[in-house]
Design a protein around this motif. Structure first.
Motif, mmCIF file in Angstrom:
data_model
loop_
_atom_site.group_PDB
_atom_site.id
_atom_site.type_symbol
_atom_site.label_atom_id
_atom_site.label_comp_id
_atom_site.label_asym_id
_atom_site.label_seq_id
_atom_site.Cartn_x
_atom_site.Cartn_y
_atom_site.Cartn_z
ATOM 1 N N LYS A 287 0.838 -1.210 0.000
ATOM 2 C CA LYS A 287 0.000 0.000 0.000
ATOM 3 C C LYS A 287 0.871 1.258 0.000
ATOM 4 O O LYS A 287 0.632 2.195 -0.773
ATOM 5 C CB LYS A 287 -0.911 0.017 1.229
ATOM 6 C CG LYS A 287 -2.035 -0.991 1.204
ATOM 7 C CD LYS A 287 -2.876 -0.835 2.475
ATOM 8 C CE LYS A 287 -3.990 -1.836 2.544
ATOM 9 N NZ LYS A 287 -4.791 -1.692 3.791
ATOM 10 N N ARG A 288 1.857 1.272 0.864
ATOM 11 C CA ARG A 288 2.720 2.454 0.968
ATOM 12 C C ARG A 288 3.535 2.649 -0.311
ATOM 13 O O ARG A 288 3.761 3.773 -0.739
ATOM 14 C CB ARG A 288 3.647 2.317 2.184
ATOM 15 C CG ARG A 288 2.922 2.458 3.520
ATOM 16 C CD ARG A 288 3.877 2.295 4.686
ATOM 17 N NE ARG A 288 3.222 2.491 5.968
ATOM 18 C CZ ARG A 288 3.124 3.656 6.615
ATOM 19 N NH1 ARG A 288 3.636 4.755 6.068
ATOM 20 N NH2 ARG A 288 2.524 3.741 7.786
ATOM 21 N N TYR A 289 3.957 1.552 -0.914
ATOM 22 C CA TYR A 289 4.722 1.644 -2.160
ATOM 23 C C TYR A 289 3.855 2.233 -3.275
ATOM 24 O O TYR A 289 4.291 3.140 -3.999
ATOM 25 C CB TYR A 289 5.229 0.262 -2.557
ATOM 26 C CG TYR A 289 5.908 0.233 -3.904
ATOM 27 C CD1 TYR A 289 7.153 0.828 -4.092
ATOM 28 C CD2 TYR A 289 5.308 -0.382 -4.996
ATOM 29 C CE1 TYR A 289 7.784 0.823 -5.330
ATOM 30 C CE2 TYR A 289 5.929 -0.406 -6.232
ATOM 31 C CZ TYR A 289 7.164 0.194 -6.398
ATOM 32 O OH TYR A 289 7.771 0.185 -7.626
ATOM 33 N N LEU A 290 2.623 1.760 -3.408
ATOM 34 C CA LEU A 290 1.725 2.274 -4.443
ATOM 35 C C LEU A 290 1.388 3.743 -4.199
ATOM 36 O O LEU A 290 1.284 4.531 -5.140
ATOM 37 C CB LEU A 290 0.451 1.432 -4.498
ATOM 38 C CG LEU A 290 0.616 -0.009 -5.000
ATOM 39 C CD1 LEU A 290 -0.704 -0.768 -4.901
ATOM 40 C CD2 LEU A 290 1.128 -0.025 -6.426
ATOM 41 N N ASN A 291 1.224 4.106 -2.930
ATOM 42 C CA ASN A 291 0.965 5.518 -2.611
ATOM 43 C C ASN A 291 2.144 6.392 -3.034
ATOM 44 O O ASN A 291 1.963 7.491 -3.570
ATOM 45 C CB ASN A 291 0.707 5.679 -1.109
ATOM 46 C CG ASN A 291 -0.636 5.108 -0.692
ATOM 47 O OD1 ASN A 291 -1.528 4.949 -1.518
ATOM 48 N ND2 ASN A 291 -0.777 4.794 0.580
ATOM 49 N N ALA A 292 3.358 5.909 -2.803
ATOM 50 C CA ALA A 292 4.554 6.663 -3.194
ATOM 51 C C ALA A 292 4.618 6.845 -4.707
ATOM 52 O O ALA A 292 4.994 7.917 -5.203
ATOM 53 C CB ALA A 292 5.805 5.947 -2.688
ATOM 54 N N LEU A 293 4.233 5.808 -5.447
ATOM 55 C CA LEU A 293 4.234 5.912 -6.910
ATOM 56 C C LEU A 293 3.237 6.973 -7.373
ATOM 57 O O LEU A 293 3.532 7.795 -8.249
ATOM 58 C CB LEU A 293 3.879 4.557 -7.536
ATOM 59 C CG LEU A 293 4.884 3.410 -7.372
ATOM 60 C CD1 LEU A 293 4.357 2.158 -8.065
ATOM 61 C CD2 LEU A 293 6.239 3.785 -7.952
ATOM 62 N N LYS A 294 2.061 6.953 -6.781
ATOM 63 C CA LYS A 294 1.010 7.889 -7.212
ATOM 64 C C LYS A 294 1.275 9.313 -6.748
ATOM 65 O O LYS A 294 0.868 10.274 -7.404
ATOM 66 C CB LYS A 294 -0.355 7.398 -6.711
ATOM 67 C CG LYS A 294 -0.831 6.155 -7.475
ATOM 68 C CD LYS A 294 -2.177 5.660 -6.998
ATOM 69 C CE LYS A 294 -2.063 4.828 -5.757
ATOM 70 N NZ LYS A 294 -3.332 4.141 -5.413
#
Length: 405
Positions: A287-294
């Motif tokens: 979740k945190r990784y995807l948030n960082a990408l977005k």
């Protein structure tokens, strides 16, 4: 002088009007003549005449490309240990051509839909499609019927592994130095919407283990892997352990041509391919990784775009060519992920690593995972090396952080 200038402009306008009237008269006359000439000509004939008049007469020039057959001859001559696999790989190419025709004709030839009327499921708990069973048979015959190099096979569509002697009904096919694994048609439900699908395969050394020769990690056992993408073009991607090469099916000649030489995935890429409908079921690091990408705070420093087709082959091929990361993480419903280690994850991991990328479970290399069963599942992240490394860092940091709390 003023009068002469006025007279000049008047005569100029008069000539313009006269010429316009004359051109209009000629066009009208031609239109009338053509109408009369084609009055009794069938419409199909008129279409053919117009096509001849207006179509380009330039014939597309074919590239001088090496065939898949010739590529195998050269590579297997260079690598003597691969010579026994030359007929096997050639048979895989032929099988992909057959499947390509089936996929194109799925709707018109009533090949789409469930294989059984009672909704029978396979070992995965998935309802088998007609195309799944047909493609499974094609791959079984291709691996076992081409030579005596393959001793046994494991398929997504089969509950248990099968010896080639059983497949071919002949004990002469019982021995072999290799075993094969495959997913005959990944994403078959996409066909109804004319979306891409694909086939995946891997070839392992026959370890000779009495219990189960298939239960070996990819690092030591996997010698060749590949996939075939059935999309706008049909592309066969193969690695023999010395780089990754792609071959596009020529629809005119019916042969695979060497169009992608020594494929190298970018070290970092803009694409992330996750099924974000499951976002709230993902683990905290994901979740945190995807948030960082977005949010644009990813350390890779590349503006990211979401791309997700829903077929493993199509999504991974997009990442392989353009760079980025593909992921199918663990979820609450599927704590071990959904992709199968032996015949989906390991072949894809070998291809990506041979192309300069990486493949991880979030806790380590996919190719280092020791399988405990044929249809074992693992969380899967494959793609550009920097993208996958960053995801692994999220797992290392946030999992240890949660453990401390």
């Amino acid at each position: 002088a003023h009068f002469q200038h006025y007279h000049h402009l008047k005569m100029k306008n008069f000539r313009f009007v006269s010429n316009s009237i004359f051109i209009f008269f000629i066009i009208s006359l031609l239109d009338f003549s053509l109408t009369e000439a084609f009055h009794n000509v069938p419409s199909t004939r008129i279409t053919k005449i117009s096509t001849r008049l207006f179509s380009s007469r330039v014939t597309p020039k074919k590239k001088k490309l090496q065939t898949f057959t010739r590529y195998l001859e050269v590579e297997c001559w260079k690598q003597s240990e691969m010579r026994d696999l030359e007929p096997v790989l050639q048979a895989i190419g032929d099988a992909c051509k057959q499947i390509n025709l089936l996929v194109q004709r799925a709707q018109t030839d009533d090949l789409y839909g469930e294989a059984s009327a009672d909704g029978e499921t396979n070992v995965q708990g998935e309802v088998q499609q007609k195309l799944d069973t047909l493609c499974n048979t094609i791959f079984l015959q291709a691996f076992c019927g081409c030579s005596n190099s393959i001793a046994a096979v494991a398929s997504e569509e089969e509950d248990v592994t099968r010896s080639c002697a059983d497949v071919m009904g002949d004990s002469a096919f019982a021995s072999g130095d290799y075993i094969a694994v495959f997913d005959p048609l990944d994403g078959s439900k996409n066909i109804d919407a004319s979306l891409p699908v694909g086939s995946i395969f891997g070839i392992y050394r026959n370890s000779g283990l009495v219990d189960d020769p298939f239960l070996q990690d990819g690092s030591n056992g996997l010698v060749a892997a590949g996939y075939c993408l059935f999309s706008a073009t049909t592309v066969l991607v193969v690695t023999l352990g010395s780089g990754v090469h792609g071959f596009t099916l020529d629809p005119d000649k019916g042969v695979f041509l060497h169009t992608h030489k020594d494929i190298r995935i970018p070290s970092a890429g803009p694409i992330y391919s996750f099924n974000e409908a499951n976002y709230h079921d993902f683990e905290e690091p994901v979740k945190r990784y995807l948030n960082a990408l977005k949010e644009g705070s990813s350390s890779v420093g590349v503006r990211c775009n979401a791309r997700y087709v829903g077929a493993l082959v199509a999504d991974v091929h997009n990442v392989l060519i353009n760079g980025g990361i593909y992921g199918y993480p663990a979820t609450r419903q599927n704590p071990n992920g959904k992709l199968r280690l032996l015949y989906e994850c390991c072949p894809m991991a070998m291809i990506l690593e041979q192309a300069g990328g990486a493949a991880s479970t979030g806790a380590g290399r996919i190719l280092d995972v020791q399988p405990t069963e044929i249809h074992q599942r693992v969380p899967t992240f494959v793609g550009s090396i920097e993208n996958v490394f960053e995801l692994d860092q999220f797992f290392e940091y946030y999992e240890s952080d949660s453990e401390e709390k």
